[in-house]
Each structure stands twice: as structure tokens, then as C-alpha cells.
Design a protein around this motif. Structure first.
Motif, short mmCIF file in Angstrom:
data_model
loop_
_atom_site.label_atom_id
_atom_site.label_comp_id
_atom_site.label_asym_id
_atom_site.label_seq_id
_atom_site.Cartn_x
_atom_site.Cartn_y
_atom_site.Cartn_z
N ARG A 105 27.16 -99.37 116.05
CA ARG A 105 26.74 -100.22 115.25
C ARG A 105 26.25 -100.61 113.86
N LYS A 106 25.53 -99.51 113.50
CA LYS A 106 25.75 -99.12 112.17
C LYS A 106 26.41 -99.28 111.45
N ASP A 107 27.98 -98.77 111.81
CA ASP A 107 29.04 -99.13 110.77
C ASP A 107 29.45 -100.61 110.55
N TYR A 108 29.40 -100.84 111.05
CA TYR A 108 29.48 -102.78 110.56
C TYR A 108 29.10 -102.74 109.32
N TYR A 109 27.63 -101.91 109.55
CA TYR A 109 27.52 -102.24 107.73
C TYR A 109 28.03 -101.94 106.79
N HIS A 110 29.16 -101.25 106.44
CA HIS A 110 29.95 -101.80 105.48
C HIS A 110 30.90 -103.36 105.59
N LEU A 111 31.05 -103.88 106.69
CA LEU A 111 31.18 -105.02 106.32
C LEU A 111 30.71 -105.73 104.92
N ILE A 112 28.91 -105.25 104.55
CA ILE A 112 28.24 -105.80 103.46
C ILE A 112 28.62 -106.72 102.44
N PRO A 113 29.65 -105.54 101.32
CA PRO A 113 29.92 -105.90 100.24
C PRO A 113 30.71 -107.26 100.33
N ILE A 114 32.09 -107.56 101.66
CA ILE A 114 33.35 -108.48 101.62
C ILE A 114 31.84 -109.49 101.87
N THR A 115 30.72 -108.98 102.64
CA THR A 115 30.10 -110.60 103.52
C THR A 115 29.68 -111.40 102.12
N LEU A 116 28.90 -110.33 101.16
CA LEU A 116 28.05 -110.77 99.68
C LEU A 116 29.23 -111.07 99.38
N PHE A 117 29.79 -110.40 98.06
CA PHE A 117 31.16 -110.85 97.87
C PHE A 117 31.64 -112.62 98.22
N ALA A 118 31.69 -112.64 100.00
CA ALA A 118 32.54 -114.35 99.76
C ALA A 118 30.96 -115.06 100.17
N ILE A 119 30.19 -115.02 99.83
CA ILE A 119 28.45 -115.97 99.56
C ILE A 119 28.71 -116.13 98.30
N PHE A 120 28.85 -114.84 97.64
CA PHE A 120 28.65 -114.98 95.95
C PHE A 120 30.24 -116.40 95.61
N MET A 121 31.57 -115.42 96.09
CA MET A 121 32.17 -116.60 95.67
C MET A 121 32.58 -118.43 96.20
N THR A 122 31.87 -118.23 97.57
CA THR A 122 31.47 -119.87 97.48
C THR A 122 30.29 -120.23 96.56
N LEU A 123 29.58 -119.85 96.03
CA LEU A 123 28.16 -120.42 95.51
C LEU A 123 28.92 -120.17 94.22
N THR A 124 29.73 -119.63 93.34
CA THR A 124 29.96 -119.48 92.52
C THR A 124 31.75 -120.17 92.21
N PHE A 125 32.05 -120.04 93.01
CA PHE A 125 33.20 -120.63 92.85
C PHE A 125 34.08 -121.72 93.87
N PHE A 126 34.17 -121.62 95.09
CA PHE A 126 34.93 -122.44 96.37
C PHE A 126 34.20 -123.74 96.11
N ARG A 127 32.77 -123.72 96.10
CA ARG A 127 32.09 -125.17 96.12
C ARG A 127 32.09 -125.94 95.51
N PHE A 128 33.33 -125.88 94.70
CA PHE A 128 33.42 -126.94 92.77
C PHE A 128 34.65 -127.84 93.29
N PRO A 129 34.95 -128.82 93.40
CA PRO A 129 36.30 -129.60 93.53
C PRO A 129 37.06 -128.81 92.70
N LEU A 130 38.50 -128.84 93.54
CA LEU A 130 39.41 -128.01 92.85
C LEU A 130 39.84 -128.80 91.61
N ALA A 131 39.86 -129.47 91.18
CA ALA A 131 39.87 -130.15 89.42
C ALA A 131 39.04 -129.06 88.67
N GLN A 132 37.81 -129.00 88.98
CA GLN A 132 36.98 -127.80 88.33
C GLN A 132 37.60 -126.62 88.17
N ARG A 133 38.43 -126.61 89.33
CA ARG A 133 38.18 -125.22 89.90
C ARG A 133 39.85 -124.43 88.62
#
Length: 399
Positions: A105-133
Motif C-alpha cells: 500500500r505504501k508503494d502507491y505514495y510514489h504516484l503522488i508527484p504525478i497526481t500533483l502535477f496533473a492537478i497543477f496542469m489542470t489548474l494552470t493550463f488545461f482548464r483554459f480555452p484552447l484558443a488561450q492555450r
């Protein structure tokens, strides 16, 4: 029709990606049952295949414009691979070394970095309209933004940490092997160390480039005063080194992976240790082991292991290991080779064996390597085998 889409550097990236995909498919299709290490290697290669594609989309001479014009939706998708590939390499090395490795179970903590990056990219890039991107992509605003460069720098440092962890596992492996094997010279980990060192070198180069961007943009808000040609050279060198490493991974896996000698990782529960602890209080038990070793001479088997010896002595392997460690104050490797040295001393001083060479003797007593035999012999006796034979047989010659 005369438009150039790829230059030579781009071709190397494309070949690296294709090689990773093809080899990962081959690994999955031909993987023996219950061989978890090959699945980790295949997953590592698949994620690593995304990295050169991402680099092509970001910096390819003409390819980046082709992607921006036709497939802007997939921009930055490949960057997610940076947050998981090194962790998969770590799990590959770990599963290769430890035969009883399984995900906990503790090995799944290694997925934290990619999860945080997914949240980061969603908030700062992917949530914006395609034209803006598209504006951010074409003008390279987002890729040189302080928050993106900071996240990229932290990611590159994390990859270096994972490669260092892989290297430490390999160094630890030799010591673990001595707890269960009498001859460790035939176990070749040089190829694995070379691969990990290579990927470590690549991650350090990438971390260096990322650090330069971090200092230049995130701190000074200026990247132009740096020698861009130097950084371009370092980046391109990383492409070629990675291509060579992937090729090495393909060829070495075919030759070495199937014969890799894994060890146990699992620790015995406390209740399992209790019987051996009780036996340790009885010197007669250790004396019985010693007498059996001298009578039956199982140490003469060149590749004897802890499990084989435990079976011959009718003692549980975990108990035998504990007794060797605590009563004889040795690991299994030293325990067996001490008996071999004693046997070698008897042969060396026996006039009937005067025609036997040192090579004949070390092979007869169970050693596979002359250098290891000489090292062990001098450590225990204080002389080389040749010196010991000369000194001990000299009185006989005088008489």
C-alpha cells in the motif's frame, strides 16, 4: 513535399521512442509467468517513450509547428512521463533484486508527484480555452513561466533521487547476496550498474538544465544572458546518451536478465525468530552444525546456497542464517569460505599434493575465483597460498 519535418536530432528522439515501444511490447508478450520485473521494465519503457515525443513537440525543428497546427490538444501530455518513469525504474531494479517483491500500500505514495502535477496542469493550463492555450504554446509563454519551470525543476531533482536510490539498491544487493550465497563472483551486476549510472548521468544533465532555467527565469526573470549554445549541447547530448542506454537495455536484457540471481527481501516475523534464538543459547546446537560441516564437507560444492545447506543439515534456512550470524559471527559467504580455506590449508601442506597447482586447489575446495581465494586466504592466514605452501613444506624438504 520538400518540407523538412525532422532533423537528425529529431530522428534520434523518434528512434528512441519507437525502440522503447517495441521492446516493451516484446517484454510483455514473451514475459514468463510471475516475472513482475519485466512488467516494471515494460512500463518504464512505455513511459520513457513519451519523453522523446514530448521533447519533439517542445523543441523539434519543424515537428513542433506541425503538432501545434494539427494536434494542439496533446501538447504537454508527454510531460507526465517525467513524473513516473524514474519511479518505475526504481521498482524495476527492486523487483529484479528481490524475488519476493510485491507492491504494498505504501508503494502507491510514489504516484503522488504525478497526481500533483496533473492537478497543477489542470489548474494552470488545461482548464483554459484552447484558443488561450494556443497563444501560450505558440509564443512559448507557459513553458517559460515561473510556476512551470519550478515544477519542472522539482521533477528533475526527484528523478535524480530515484536513480540514486536505484544505485544504492545495487550496492546493497552484494551484501544481501553474501547472506545466502557462497560464491558471488559469477553474479554480474556491472551491466545493471552501468545502466543505472547512465540514466543517473542523463537525469543530472536534465536537472542541471532545469536549474539554469529556474535561476534564469523563476529568480532573475531573464534567461537570455546564459550561453544557450552550451545548454543546447548538454540537452542534445542527453538525447544521444538516452538512445545508447535504451539500446544497451535491449541487448543486456536478452543476455543477463534471465540469469539474474535474486534474493529475498521479506523479513521474518518475530515469532519465527524465537526458535532460533532459543537454539542459540545451546552451544551444542552450533557444535552439531560445525561437526556436520566438517564430516560431510558440503562447502566443497562450488555454488552451495543457504537453502541447500539448510536442507542438508535439516535446519530451517532462517534459523541457520541467524545461527551463522550470531554464533559464528559471519555471514553465509564468510562462513562457507572459512571452511574452504581450512580445507585448502590441509591440501597445501600435504606432500602428496605437491604437484597440484593453486588453481587446482581453489577449484577443488569450492572457490570460483583465484583472486577471491587469494584474498580470503591472506585475510585468514596472513600469507598467500603460495607463501603458506612454501613455508610449511620447507621443513619436510629439509628432513
Amino acid at each position: 513535399m520538400n518540407q523538412v519535418v525532422f532533423n537528425f536530432h529529431d530522428v534520434i528522439l523518434l528512434m528512441t521512442s519507437m525502440l522503447c515501444v517495441l521492446f516493451s511490447i516484446l517484454l510483455v508478450v514473451t514475459n514468463p509467468p510471475k516475472n513482475i520485473s519485466n512488467y516494471f521494465l515494460a512500463a518504464f519503457l512505455l513511459t520513457h517513450a513519451l519523453i522523446p515525443l514530448h521533447e519533439l513537440m517542445m523543441w523539434g525543428a519543424e515537428f513542433k509547428h506541425t503538432v501545434r497546427d494539427n494536434f494542439p490538444q496533446i501538447y504537454f501530455v508527454g510531460s507526465f512521463a517525467y513524473y513516473i518513469d524514474a519511479a518505475l525504474l526504481y521498482f524495476y531494479v527492486k523487483s529484479l533484486i528481490f524475488r519476493d517483491f510485491h507492491l504494498r500500500r505504501k508503494d502507491y505514495y510514489h504516484l503522488i508527484p504525478i497526481t500533483l502535477f496533473a492537478i497543477f496542469m489542470t489548474l494552470t493550463f488545461f482548464r483554459f480555452p484552447l484558443a488561450q492555450r494556443l497563444i501560450w504554446i505558440n509564443q512559448e509563454i507557459f513553458v517559460y513561466s515561473a510556476h512551470y519551470i519550478t515544477s519542472d525543476f522539482l521533477c528533475k531533482i526527484l528523478r535524480v533521487v530515484y536513480c540514486v536510490a536505484c544505485f544504492r539498491l545495487i550496492l546493497k544487493y552484494k551484501d544481501l547476496l553474501k547472506a545466502t550465497h557462497s560464491n558471488i563472483e559469477k553474479v554480474d551486476v556491472f551491466w545493471l550498474k552501468l545502466l543505472v549510472d547512465g540514466f543517473l548521468a542523463v537525469t543530472i544533465m536534465e536537472a542541471f538544465l532545469s536549474f539554469a532555467k529556474f535561476v534564469g527565469v523563476a529568480v532573475h526573470f531573464d534567461f537570455q544572458h546564459y550561453n544557450l549554445r552550451f545548454f543546447e549541447f548538454v540537452g542534445l547530448s542527453g538525447y544521444y546518451v538516452t538512445f545508447v542506454l535504451v539500446c544497451m537495455l535491449v541487448f543486456t536484457s536478452m543476455r543477463y536478465f534471465a540469469n539474474f540471481e535474486a534474493v529475498r527481501q521479506k523479513k521474518e516475523p518475530e515469532q519465527a525468530k524465537k526458535p532460533a534464538q532459543e537454539k542459540l543459547l545451546n552451544p551444542e546446537f552450533a557444535e552439531r552444525i560445525d561437526s556436520l560441516m566438517r564430516r560431510d564437507k558440503p562447502y566443497l560444492m562450488a555454488d552451495i546456497t543457504l537453502d541447500v545447506l539448510a536442507e542438508k543439515l535439516t535446519i530451517p534456512a532462517r534459523d541457520l542464517s541467524m545461527i551463522i550470524n550470531r554464533h559464528f559471527n559471519n555471514n553465509f559467504y564468510e562462513f562457507i569460505n572459512n571452511y574452504r580455506i581450512e580445507e585448502a590449508k590441509k591440501i597445501l601442506i600435504d606432500p602428496a599434493n605437491k604437484d597440484k597447482t593453486i588453481t587446482d586447489i581453489y577449484l577443488e575446495v569450492g572457490f570460483n575465483s583465484k583472486s577471491v581465494f587469494n584474498t580470503f586466504f591472506k585475510k585468514i592466514v596472513g600469507q598467500t597460498p603460495s607463501e603458506y605452501r612454501q613455508v610449511r613444506q620447507a621443513p619436510e624438504l629439509v628432513q
